[in-house]
Design a protein around this motif. Structure first.
Motif, PDB file in Angstrom:
ATOM      1  N   ASN A 101       0.848  -1.185   0.000  1.00 51.57           N
ATOM      2  CA  ASN A 101       0.000   0.000   0.000  1.00 51.57           C
ATOM      3  C   ASN A 101       0.887   1.239   0.000  1.00 51.57           C
ATOM      4  OD1 ASN A 101      -3.168  -0.626   0.872  1.00 51.57           O
ATOM      5  ND2 ASN A 101      -1.724  -2.260   1.329  1.00 51.57           N
ATOM      6  N   TRP A 123     -11.245   6.491  -4.234  1.00 47.50           N
ATOM      7  CA  TRP A 123     -10.651   5.796  -3.090  1.00 47.50           C
ATOM      8  C   TRP A 123     -11.628   5.842  -1.929  1.00 47.50           C
ATOM      9  CZ3 TRP A 123      -8.690   6.661   1.894  1.00 47.50           C
ATOM     10  CH2 TRP A 123      -7.762   5.726   2.348  1.00 47.50           C
ATOM     11  N   HIS A 168     -12.526   4.108   4.656  1.00 44.81           N
ATOM     12  CA  HIS A 168     -13.261   3.321   5.640  1.00 44.81           C
ATOM     13  C   HIS A 168     -13.007   3.883   7.033  1.00 44.81           C
ATOM     14  CE1 HIS A 168     -14.022   0.418   2.508  1.00 44.81           C
ATOM     15  NE2 HIS A 168     -12.738   0.165   2.346  1.00 44.81           N
ATOM     16  N   ARG A 195      -8.213  -0.007   5.357  1.00 44.18           N
ATOM     17  CA  ARG A 195      -8.213  -0.619   4.021  1.00 44.18           C
ATOM     18  C   ARG A 195      -7.451  -1.939   4.014  1.00 44.18           C
ATOM     19  NH1 ARG A 195      -4.916   1.417  -1.283  1.00 44.18           N
ATOM     20  NH2 ARG A 195      -5.828  -0.043  -2.759  1.00 44.18           N
ATOM     21  N   HIS A 241     -16.465  -0.408  -1.712  1.00 45.52           N
ATOM     22  CA  HIS A 241     -15.030  -0.504  -1.458  1.00 45.52           C
ATOM     23  C   HIS A 241     -14.282  -0.521  -2.779  1.00 45.52           C
ATOM     24  CE1 HIS A 241     -14.543  -4.781  -2.718  1.00 45.52           C
ATOM     25  NE2 HIS A 241     -15.833  -4.779  -2.497  1.00 45.52           N
TER      26      HIS A 241
END
Length: 347
Positions: free
Chosen positions: A116, A199, A202, A287, A305
């Motif tokens: 990530n 994007w 969350h 994520r 998502h």
């Protein structure tokens, strides 16, 4: 501790079988490499829980926020797995060798997930592990990882360690009926632009009690703020602290490519973060946990998502335009313009 439930057994098997794709992690210079540990263990019902931390308020980046144990690599020879284990030892006291655990406890390296891209311009490699517990014995009639191991805290980096139900990171509401009694909502989400793509941000709120959250050592006069029951009548206090979170302290600057920008209040702690009945897990950490749960349980979330895993392609593109170099220049930020330039690179 109960044996793994059928769903938990399948989850562990799926993680073991996950074929880790080619990664750009090893193309990044040492100063851009980081790893986090997704440490899973079984609770008394055989369901999987994951270990998280609340970062110390004295840290430069992401102070006071929930995070997975982890940090930067020390050497080019250090693998992501070794980085994650070393950092977990330094942060929460998780032994690096099985022989240093209480008898019968061992850690199994299950898999690694795609990298990530952190807003601090690090390539972050999630490493997934399972904490095996011993069978019941005369010396330990009911092995309990939360009680036996969690853990010795280094107050320089970690203010608390807590655990969360792993499968719940695929759901919009608390799965445990008892958790629903705790003030607050399990999940909120919103769409933004990051990496020149949509994007999903969350934002989970994990219920905590004295059996699922463990604070760093405090003075003897300190009063433990954690609720002893899952449904305390706690109301968040208004924040008057001059150290309240700001986007800059959270790693998000005004010139960041995240659009629309999140309100400043998103990063603020409402009163004492450790005294709240729920601990917030959001951003990249959330994520990563959603993606790990997708792999483990073979399910898609009940909320919107991103379908892709990690940011391997964007990391590769940024490297090609000369970003993510060994030294970060002062004021250097991943702006919308930088992301647009990277997006146009031929692969």
């Amino acid at each position: 501790m109960a044996a793994l439930s059928p769903a938990s057994k399948r989850a562990i098997a799926n993680l073991r079988a996950f074929a880790t794709p080619t990664t750009s992690y090893y193309k990044c210079p040492l100063t851009r490499r980081a790893a986090v540990l997704i440490l899973l263990f079984a609770d008394r019902r055989g369901d999987l829980r994951v270990v998280l931390t609340i970062r110390s308020s004295g840290l430069k980046n992401y102070a006071g926020q929930a995070a997975l144990p982890g940090g930067k690599a020390d050497t080019l020879q250090e693998t992501p797995w070794l980085t994650a284990r070393r950092e977990a030892f330094e942060e929460i006291g998780l032994p690096m060798r099985d022989e240093n655990f209480p008898p019968g406890y061992t850690v199994e390296h299950l898999t690694e997930l795609p990298c990530n891209l952190a807003m601090t311009e690090l390539g972050v490699r999630p490493c997934v592990a399972y904490l095996h517990a011993p069978a019941a014995s005369a010396s330990n009639r009911m092995p309990d990882a939360a009680r036996d191991l969690l853990p010795k805290l280094d107050a320089k980096e970690v203010a608390a360690v807590f655990t969360a139900p792993f499968h719940n990171f695929l759901r919009e509401e608390d799965e445990d009926p008892e958790q629903r009694k705790v003030e607050g909502e399990w999940y909120k989400g919103s769409w933004h632009s990051w990496n020149e793509k949509a994007w999903r941000m969350h934002n989970f709120s994990v219920p905590v009690t004295s059996t699922t959250a463990f604070l760093a050592k405090r003075p003897e006069s300190y009063t433990d703020p954690r609720p002893t029951t899952p449904n305390p009548p706690v109301k968040p206090a208004a924040s008057s602290s001059p150290a309240a979170f700001t986007p800059a302290k959270a790693g998000l600057q005004k010139s960041s490519s995240l659009e629309p920008p999140l309100p400043r209040t998103f990063y603020r702690a409402s009163g004492d973060a450790l005294a709240q009945p729920r601990y917030r897990v959001f951003g990249m950490t959330a994520r990563i946990l959603v993606d790990a749960a997708r792999v483990a349980y073979g399910e898609e979330p009940h909320f919107e998502h991103n379908s892709h895993f990690g940011d391997e392609e964007m990391i590769e593109r940024l490297l090609k335009i000369g970003r993510l170099g060994e030294k970060k220049k002062e004021g250097e930020v991943l702006t919308k313009e930088v992301m647009s330039q990277a997006r146009e690179v031929k692969m």
